[in-house]
Scaffold this motif. Structure first.
Motif, short mmCIF file in Angstrom:
data_model
loop_
_atom_site.label_atom_id
_atom_site.label_comp_id
_atom_site.label_asym_id
_atom_site.label_seq_id
_atom_site.Cartn_x
_atom_site.Cartn_y
_atom_site.Cartn_z
N ALA A 69 0.85 -1.20 0.00
CA ALA A 69 0.00 0.00 0.00
C ALA A 69 0.88 1.24 0.00
O ALA A 69 1.20 1.80 1.06
N LEU A 70 1.29 1.67 -1.21
CA LEU A 70 2.23 2.78 -1.37
C LEU A 70 1.65 3.82 -2.32
O LEU A 70 0.88 3.50 -3.23
N LEU A 71 2.05 5.06 -2.10
CA LEU A 71 1.75 6.10 -3.07
C LEU A 71 2.72 6.00 -4.24
O LEU A 71 3.86 5.53 -4.09
N THR A 72 2.29 6.45 -5.40
CA THR A 72 3.17 6.44 -6.57
C THR A 72 3.56 7.87 -6.90
O THR A 72 2.76 8.65 -7.43
N GLN A 132 -2.90 8.24 -5.60
CA GLN A 132 -3.57 7.35 -4.65
C GLN A 132 -4.23 6.15 -5.33
O GLN A 132 -4.72 5.26 -4.62
N ALA A 133 -4.25 6.11 -6.66
CA ALA A 133 -4.93 5.02 -7.36
C ALA A 133 -4.30 3.68 -6.99
O ALA A 133 -5.01 2.72 -6.63
N PHE A 134 -2.98 3.59 -7.06
CA PHE A 134 -2.30 2.34 -6.69
C PHE A 134 -2.52 2.04 -5.21
O PHE A 134 -2.80 0.90 -4.82
N PHE A 135 -2.39 3.06 -4.37
CA PHE A 135 -2.54 2.88 -2.93
C PHE A 135 -3.93 2.37 -2.55
O PHE A 135 -4.07 1.43 -1.76
N LEU A 136 -4.97 2.97 -3.14
CA LEU A 136 -6.33 2.55 -2.82
C LEU A 136 -6.61 1.13 -3.28
O LEU A 136 -7.26 0.35 -2.58
N GLY A 137 -6.11 0.77 -4.47
CA GLY A 137 -6.33 -0.59 -4.95
C GLY A 137 -5.59 -1.62 -4.13
O GLY A 137 -6.12 -2.69 -3.81
N ALA A 138 -4.34 -1.32 -3.74
CA ALA A 138 -3.54 -2.29 -2.98
C ALA A 138 -4.00 -2.41 -1.54
O ALA A 138 -4.01 -3.51 -0.97
#
Length: 449
Positions: free
Chosen positions: A176-179, A218-224
């Motif tokens: 769960a990381l920000l890109t 936040q797209a990657f963070f929210l999905g993970a």
């Protein structure tokens, strides 16, 4: 011959009619002996005829003579039959034999080199590259008909690769990381050109599958974070680009920025021309003197002009965001600048000379669904690509038709606070992406969902 009946020739043996021998003969032969008697009946008397009185015989009994050896004619007098032509073995000229020997040695050496090269490739390149490969299946909402099949030939087509970069700043836990980096790399192997399309991390867009407007980082963070799944993070980030901008993503690559810094150190640093001074009084100091404190900060100053940066300095250069003269867009441009400089360092000699260390630097810091064949194909393509064939575009504030967004402040319900964001301008973005990605007259930019 003389036929005188009075001439008497003695037989080989004495024929005496009175001899008992005649009595033993059959009757018809006894008369033959009677005829040898003279008319008076007196027995013939044997006498010796002198040699002078013996007549010459018309013939001789040659079988009574000893056999004579008749000499053969000399061997040379017999005609000899012609011999068949002798097949002579034609010998190669000396230069031909030398050349053939050289070719044979080259073949043997080449075969050994190929075998060693295949072993080296298998052990030192293919197997380590396989550790970076992490395919992520496409979601039900993602377009699949237009994406390129796996393990395809690199040349002869155009590719869209989504590059995601996370800095692992300690405030978040993997996955769960920000890109901090979100870039679509368009590789056109037909026309031999590459476009780096950067989307500012503060772009305010709709995030599919999560619903609602969020910063795109936040797209990657929210999905993970929803399922604690790296794959879901990739799916949501990929789907966000495809739904909001209409760009089909063929491959993805996620890079941990601390591994990025290690690669720069391994390659001996980068030469960067800093266009303006950077002063950041609240730069996160979680990778330097206080690596275990996610809330540590320091004052960062980078002077303008040519700079030789190590990995940590390059990471500070691309992460700083608070004091750039052009705001957050300046950070996106610095990221592109560093990637361009890194590409110049990643030549064949440097990669082969540091291959094992580079692989160790990126272990656990890089994941992609590019196959080994595709990675090597892109490396070969990029090796011969001139610098002027790479163009860089940032979808942020600008002027005229290149004004792709406005700075603004909005309230983010997820964060519970106001956020500084970039509001994309689809009226200017659409013609650009239609031109770069060959979308024709499509109207695919829909950042509001």
């Amino acid at each position: 011959m003389d036929n005188d009946p009075t001439r008497k020739i003695p037989p080989r043996w004495q024929a005496n009619p009175t001899d008992d021998t005649t009595k033993k003969l059959p009757p018809f032969m006894r008369g033959a002996f009677k005829s040898l008697e003279n008319p008076q009946g007196a027995p013939l008397q044997e006498r010796t005829i002198p040699a002078s009185e013996q007549p010459a015989l018309e013939y001789e009994q040659v079988w009574d003579r000893p056999t004579q050896q008749v000499p053969l004619a000399p061997e040379s007098s017999f005609p000899k039959p012609p011999l068949p032509p002798k097949k002579t073995r034609q010998r190669w000229p000396i230069w031909g034999r030398v050349l053939a020997t050289i070719f044979l040695l080259l073949f043997l050496l080449g075969g050994g080199a190929l075998a060693f090269g295949y072993y080296y490739f298998q052990a030192n390149i293919q197997k380590p590259l396989a550790n970076f490969i992490h395919p992520v299946s496409r979601g039900n909402d993602e377009p699949s008909n237009n994406s390129i099949p796996s393990d395809s030939n690199v040349t002869g087509r155009a590719w869209n690769i989504l590059l995601l970069g996370s800095d692992n700043d300690g405030k978040y836990s993997f996955p769960a990381l920000l890109t901090q980096v979100m870039m679509v790399v368009h590789v056109d192997t037909i026309n031999n050109k590459v476009t780096l399309l950067s989307i500012p991390r503060d772009s305010w867009v709709n995030v599919p599958d999560v619903a609602g407007m969020h910063k795109i980082d936040q797209a990657f963070f929210l999905g993970a974070s929803h399922t604690n799944s790296f794959d879901d993070g990739v799916r949501v980030a990929r789907l966000t680009i495809e739904k909001d901008y209409g760009i089909t993503i063929d491959r993805y690559a996620w890079v941990g920025l601390d591994g990025f810094a290690k690669v720069i150190d391994t390659l001996g640093g980068l030469d960067i021309d800093v266009t303006h001074p950077i002063v950041d009084d609240s730069y996160p100091d979680d990778t330097g003197a206080h690596p275990n404190d996610p809330f540590a900060y320091k004052r960062l100053y980078i002077a303008p002009g040519p700079q030789h940066m190590n990995g940590l300095q390059a990471l500070e250069y691309v992460r700083s965001r608070h004091a750039d003269l052009v705001g957050d867009i300046g950070r996106t441009q610095r990221q592109q600048q560093v990637l361009t400089a890194l590409r110049q360092k990643l030549n064949v000699e440097s990669v082969l000379g540091h291959l094992q260390q580079l692989i160790a630097d990126l272990q656990g810091k890089v994941y992609t669904d590019l196959s080994e064949q595709e990675m090597l194909g892109f490396a070969s393509f990029g090796r011969n690509l001139p610098g002027n064939a790479i163009s860089r575009v940032t979808l942020g504030p600008g002027s005229g038709s290149q004004d792709y967004g406005d700075y603004s402040t909005v309230y983010d319900p997820a964060a519970g606070s106001n956020q500084d964001v970039v509001l994309p301008h689809c009226e200017n973005i659409q013609p650009l992406i239609n031109s770069v990605f060959g979308l024709g007259d499509a109207q695919s930019c829909n950042i509001n969902g």
